[in-house]
Motif scaffolding. Structure first.
Motif, PDB file in Angstrom:
ATOM      1  N   LEU A  47      56.640  -1.944 -71.202  1.00 24.03           N
ATOM      2  CA  LEU A  47      55.392  -2.359 -70.565  1.00 24.03           C
ATOM      3  C   LEU A  47      55.340  -2.126 -69.067  1.00 24.03           C
ATOM      4  O   LEU A  47      54.291  -2.246 -68.463  1.00 24.03           O
ATOM      5  N   SER A  48      56.458  -1.838 -68.443  1.00 22.67           N
ATOM      6  CA  SER A  48      56.363  -1.665 -66.996  1.00 22.67           C
ATOM      7  C   SER A  48      56.284  -0.178 -66.666  1.00 22.67           C
ATOM      8  O   SER A  48      56.090   0.662 -67.533  1.00 22.67           O
ATOM      9  N   THR A  49      56.447   0.144 -65.404  1.00 24.17           N
ATOM     10  CA  THR A  49      56.055   1.495 -65.006  1.00 24.17           C
ATOM     11  C   THR A  49      57.222   2.402 -64.644  1.00 24.17           C
ATOM     12  O   THR A  49      57.004   3.458 -64.072  1.00 24.17           O
ATOM     13  N   SER A  50      58.445   2.008 -64.956  1.00 21.03           N
ATOM     14  CA  SER A  50      59.535   2.928 -64.615  1.00 21.03           C
ATOM     15  C   SER A  50      59.400   4.183 -65.472  1.00 21.03           C
ATOM     16  O   SER A  50      58.846   4.142 -66.580  1.00 21.03           O
ATOM     17  N   LEU A  51      59.900   5.279 -64.944  1.00 16.13           N
ATOM     18  CA  LEU A  51      59.775   6.557 -65.638  1.00 16.13           C
ATOM     19  C   LEU A  51      60.418   6.483 -67.024  1.00 16.13           C
ATOM     20  O   LEU A  51      59.855   6.956 -68.020  1.00 16.13           O
ATOM     21  N   ASP A  52      61.600   5.873 -67.090  1.00 14.80           N
ATOM     22  CA  ASP A  52      62.301   5.761 -68.372  1.00 14.80           C
ATOM     23  C   ASP A  52      61.446   5.015 -69.395  1.00 14.80           C
ATOM     24  O   ASP A  52      61.356   5.400 -70.556  1.00 14.80           O
ATOM     25  N   GLU A  53      60.837   3.925 -68.939  1.00 16.20           N
ATOM     26  CA  GLU A  53      60.036   3.122 -69.871  1.00 16.20           C
ATOM     27  C   GLU A  53      58.793   3.879 -70.318  1.00 16.20           C
ATOM     28  O   GLU A  53      58.385   3.792 -71.477  1.00 16.20           O
ATOM     29  N   GLN A  54      58.215   4.628 -69.388  1.00 20.89           N
ATOM     30  CA  GLN A  54      57.038   5.420 -69.775  1.00 20.89           C
ATOM     31  C   GLN A  54      57.400   6.482 -70.809  1.00 20.89           C
ATOM     32  O   GLN A  54      56.662   6.707 -71.768  1.00 20.89           O
ATOM     33  N   ILE A  55      58.545   7.122 -70.599  1.00 18.34           N
ATOM     34  CA  ILE A  55      58.957   8.170 -71.539  1.00 18.34           C
ATOM     35  C   ILE A  55      59.188   7.570 -72.925  1.00 18.34           C
ATOM     36  O   ILE A  55      58.716   8.100 -73.937  1.00 18.34           O
ATOM     37  N   GLU A  91      48.759   0.034 -65.204  1.00 20.21           N
ATOM     38  CA  GLU A  91      48.346   1.128 -64.308  1.00 20.21           C
ATOM     39  C   GLU A  91      48.672   2.503 -64.875  1.00 20.21           C
ATOM     40  O   GLU A  91      47.933   3.453 -64.688  1.00 20.21           O
ATOM     41  N   SER A  92      49.802   2.600 -65.594  1.00 18.53           N
ATOM     42  CA  SER A  92      50.188   3.937 -66.064  1.00 18.53           C
ATOM     43  C   SER A  92      49.235   4.423 -67.144  1.00 18.53           C
ATOM     44  O   SER A  92      48.920   5.610 -67.230  1.00 18.53           O
ATOM     45  N   ILE A  93      48.706   3.494 -67.958  1.00 14.97           N
ATOM     46  CA  ILE A  93      47.744   3.886 -68.992  1.00 14.97           C
ATOM     47  C   ILE A  93      46.386   4.169 -68.344  1.00 14.97           C
ATOM     48  O   ILE A  93      45.699   5.134 -68.696  1.00 14.97           O
ATOM     49  N   VAL A  94      46.017   3.322 -67.369  1.00 16.72           N
ATOM     50  CA  VAL A  94      44.758   3.550 -66.653  1.00 16.72           C
ATOM     51  C   VAL A  94      44.787   4.940 -66.020  1.00 16.72           C
ATOM     52  O   VAL A  94      43.840   5.723 -66.125  1.00 16.72           O
ATOM     53  N   GLU A  95      45.919   5.263 -65.396  1.00 21.14           N
ATOM     54  CA  GLU A  95      46.075   6.560 -64.713  1.00 21.14           C
ATOM     55  C   GLU A  95      46.030   7.706 -65.735  1.00 21.14           C
ATOM     56  O   GLU A  95      45.386   8.731 -65.507  1.00 21.14           O
ATOM     57  N   ALA A  96      46.698   7.520 -66.874  1.00 23.43           N
ATOM     58  CA  ALA A  96      46.705   8.569 -67.909  1.00 23.43           C
ATOM     59  C   ALA A  96      45.287   8.843 -68.399  1.00 23.43           C
ATOM     60  O   ALA A  96      44.913   9.972 -68.697  1.00 23.43           O
ATOM     61  N   LEU A  97      44.490   7.774 -68.442  1.00 19.41           N
ATOM     62  CA  LEU A  97      43.105   7.903 -68.897  1.00 19.41           C
ATOM     63  C   LEU A  97      42.268   8.628 -67.839  1.00 19.41           C
ATOM     64  O   LEU A  97      41.519   9.558 -68.137  1.00 19.41           O
ATOM     65  N   ARG A  98      42.458   8.203 -66.560  1.00 20.56           N
ATOM     66  CA  ARG A  98      41.693   8.798 -65.447  1.00 20.56           C
ATOM     67  C   ARG A  98      41.978  10.290 -65.308  1.00 20.56           C
ATOM     68  O   ARG A  98      41.091  11.089 -65.096  1.00 20.56           O
ATOM     69  N   SER A  99      43.250  10.633 -65.426  1.00 21.84           N
ATOM     70  CA  SER A  99      43.644  12.026 -65.178  1.00 21.84           C
ATOM     71  C   SER A  99      43.427  12.910 -66.401  1.00 21.84           C
ATOM     72  O   SER A  99      43.636  14.110 -66.338  1.00 21.84           O
ATOM     73  N   GLY A 100      43.055  12.290 -67.510  1.00 27.87           N
ATOM     74  CA  GLY A 100      42.863  13.058 -68.739  1.00 27.87           C
ATOM     75  C   GLY A 100      44.173  13.284 -69.474  1.00 27.87           C
ATOM     76  O   GLY A 100      44.235  13.953 -70.497  1.00 27.87           O
ATOM     77  N   GLU A 101      45.255  12.704 -68.920  1.00 28.06           N
ATOM     78  CA  GLU A 101      46.582  12.931 -69.505  1.00 28.06           C
ATOM     79  C   GLU A 101      46.703  12.291 -70.889  1.00 28.06           C
ATOM     80  O   GLU A 101      47.488  12.738 -71.713  1.00 28.06           O
ATOM     81  N   LEU A 102      45.885  11.264 -71.119  1.00 26.20           N
ATOM     82  CA  LEU A 102      45.989  10.563 -72.405  1.00 26.20           C
ATOM     83  C   LEU A 102      45.772  11.530 -73.572  1.00 26.20           C
ATOM     84  O   LEU A 102      46.473  11.458 -74.578  1.00 26.20           O
ATOM     85  N   GLY A 103      44.835  12.454 -73.368  1.00 27.75           N
ATOM     86  CA  GLY A 103      44.592  13.451 -74.415  1.00 27.75           C
ATOM     87  C   GLY A 103      45.803  14.322 -74.650  1.00 27.75           C
ATOM     88  O   GLY A 103      46.189  14.578 -75.784  1.00 27.75           O
ATOM     89  N   THR A 104      46.443  14.742 -73.555  1.00 28.97           N
ATOM     90  CA  THR A 104      47.580  15.655 -73.713  1.00 28.97           C
ATOM     91  C   THR A 104      48.818  14.917 -74.202  1.00 28.97           C
ATOM     92  O   THR A 104      49.751  15.530 -74.701  1.00 28.97           O
ATOM     93  N   LEU A 105      48.842  13.593 -74.030  1.00 27.15           N
ATOM     94  CA  LEU A 105      50.002  12.836 -74.491  1.00 27.15           C
ATOM     95  C   LEU A 105      50.045  12.726 -76.006  1.00 27.15           C
ATOM     96  O   LEU A 105      51.086  12.467 -76.585  1.00 27.15           O
ATOM     97  N   GLN A 106      48.897  12.939 -76.642  1.00 28.96           N
ATOM     98  CA  GLN A 106      48.885  12.848 -78.103  1.00 28.96           C
ATOM     99  C   GLN A 106      49.762  13.957 -78.671  1.00 28.96           C
ATOM    100  O   GLN A 106      49.679  15.098 -78.277  1.00 28.96           O
ATOM    101  N   GLY A 107      50.606  13.569 -79.591  1.00 29.46           N
ATOM    102  CA  GLY A 107      51.545  14.552 -80.139  1.00 29.46           C
ATOM    103  C   GLY A 107      52.714  14.779 -79.198  1.00 29.46           C
ATOM    104  O   GLY A 107      53.481  15.710 -79.372  1.00 29.46           O
ATOM    105  N   PHE A 108      52.841  13.903 -78.207  1.00 26.79           N
ATOM    106  CA  PHE A 108      53.881  13.981 -77.188  1.00 26.79           C
ATOM    107  C   PHE A 108      55.259  14.198 -77.801  1.00 26.79           C
ATOM    108  O   PHE A 108      55.829  13.312 -78.403  1.00 26.79           O
ATOM    109  N   GLY A 109      55.744  15.420 -77.660  1.00 32.10           N
ATOM    110  CA  GLY A 109      57.152  15.677 -77.972  1.00 32.10           C
ATOM    111  C   GLY A 109      57.526  15.844 -79.417  1.00 32.10           C
ATOM    112  O   GLY A 109      58.252  16.752 -79.766  1.00 32.10           O
ATOM    113  N   ALA A 110      57.029  14.995 -80.305  1.00 34.47           N
ATOM    114  CA  ALA A 110      57.615  14.951 -81.640  1.00 34.47           C
ATOM    115  C   ALA A 110      57.487  16.261 -82.391  1.00 34.47           C
ATOM    116  O   ALA A 110      58.359  16.632 -83.139  1.00 34.47           O
TER     117      ALA A 110
END
Ligand SMILES: Nc1nc2c(ncn2[C@@H]2O[C@H](COP(=O)(O)OP(=O)(O)OP(=O)(O)O)[C@@H](O)[C@H]2O)c(=O)[nH]1
Ligand SMILES: [Mg+2]
Length: 283
Positions: A108-116, A258-277
């Protein structure tokens, strides 16, 4: 495809006595684990993706190495300087791709490891998420377990460091834990390969749907929040029809993550779908 590997170096280090005792029983986990084939990184296709999550230092990489035969990290997360290890194994005639996530106390927090870790569990949509938990610090480790279960039900708890727990006189009622959590719980001592056959079986059972998880969830929104949550969910589903678990994402947005808000603002949320797997192997 055969999952049998005649090479002893590629065979899981199961306790020999147990192996021989179970040799006649083709359906038991110890017998079937003897046919484990460690695939290292040589995977161009797979049937299931398995994420390995857990608090730092709980034995994730030890479990990863025991199952895949790999001993070193194999690359970085796309665009990040955080090490990413992925490898594979074949078990019961199915190929499993295993992804070792960075150790985290929370998602739930914003460290890079946690986001990944969070992004992979949520957007990578692994078929199974294994949460490696330290049996000597179960209460603290359950925090992450419950956070993962909010995102995905398809989970297995690997209750590791059981040797240390025993040394400290700690016993865990794992059957009660299975009932309380609603997902398989497997006691292990990964350093010595103990419990790996049962872990392989539990992963396989969840991946194939033989074990249907009914995860314990606590995140119930207060009544006053429900209309806002419903509105937000509808907007998310509209914008991202394939978004896994829009309810979880909406709750995070309402919580001001904030990290989800930012992902939404930047459009990254769309690209995160299918992230990696589903992307090709890391070199
Ligand atoms: N006694 C004991 N030690 C273990 C067990 N499993 C792993 N270890 C040891 O615990 C230490 C940490 O193991 P790792 O596999 O690196 O843990 P990790 O979760 O990958 O750690 P991070 O990636 O740093 O979060 C190593 O020294 C392992 O040998 C176990 O079941 N019992
Ligand atoms: Mg590790």
């Amino acid at each position: 495809m055969s999952a049998t590997n005649p090479s002893s170096s590629a065979t899981l280090p199961v306790v020999p006595a147990a192996e021989s005792a179970h040799a006649g029983c083709a359906s038991c986990s110890v017998y079937r684990a003897a046919n484990l084939k460690k695939l290292g990184v040589t995977m161009d296709s797979w049937d299931y993706v398995v994420a390995l999550a857990g608090n730092p230092n709980t034995g994730k990489s030890t479990v990863f190495n025991a199952l895949t035969g790999l001993r070193q990290h194999t690359g970085n997360w796309p665009g990040k300087t955080v090490a990413r290890a992925e490898g594979g194994y074949a078990y019961d005639e199915k190929r499993f791709k295993l992804v070792d996530l960075p150790g985290t106390y929370s998602l739930l927090s914003t460290s890079l490891d946690e986001q990944i870790a969070r992004d992979f569990v949520l957007f990578g949509q692994p078929d199974v998420t294994v949460i490696v938990a330290d049996a000597t610090r179960l209460e603290r480790n359950l925090n992450l377990v419950f956070q993962v279960l909010e995102i995905t039900e398809r989970a297995v708890v690997c209750l590791n460091l059981m040797d240390e727990a025993k040394r400290h006189g700690i016993t865990v009622d794992e059957r009660q834990l299975v009932r309380d959590l609603g997902v398989p719980v497997v006691p292990t001592t990964a350093r010595f390969g103990k419990g790996m056959p049962e872990l392989l079986e539990a992963i396989s059972d969840v991946a194939t749907g033989k074990f249907v998880c009914r995860a314990q969830r606590f995140e119930v929104e207060p009544g006053a929040v429900k209309p806002a949550l419903d509105d937000l969910m509808a907007m998310l589903i509209d914008a991202y029809p394939d978004l896994p678990n829009p309810r979880w994402v909406a709750l995070r947005l309402l919580g001001g993550d904030e990290s989800i808000v930012e992902a939404l603002r930047s459009g990254e949320l769309g690209t995160l779908q299918g992230f990696g797997a589903r992307e090709p192997n890391v070199a």
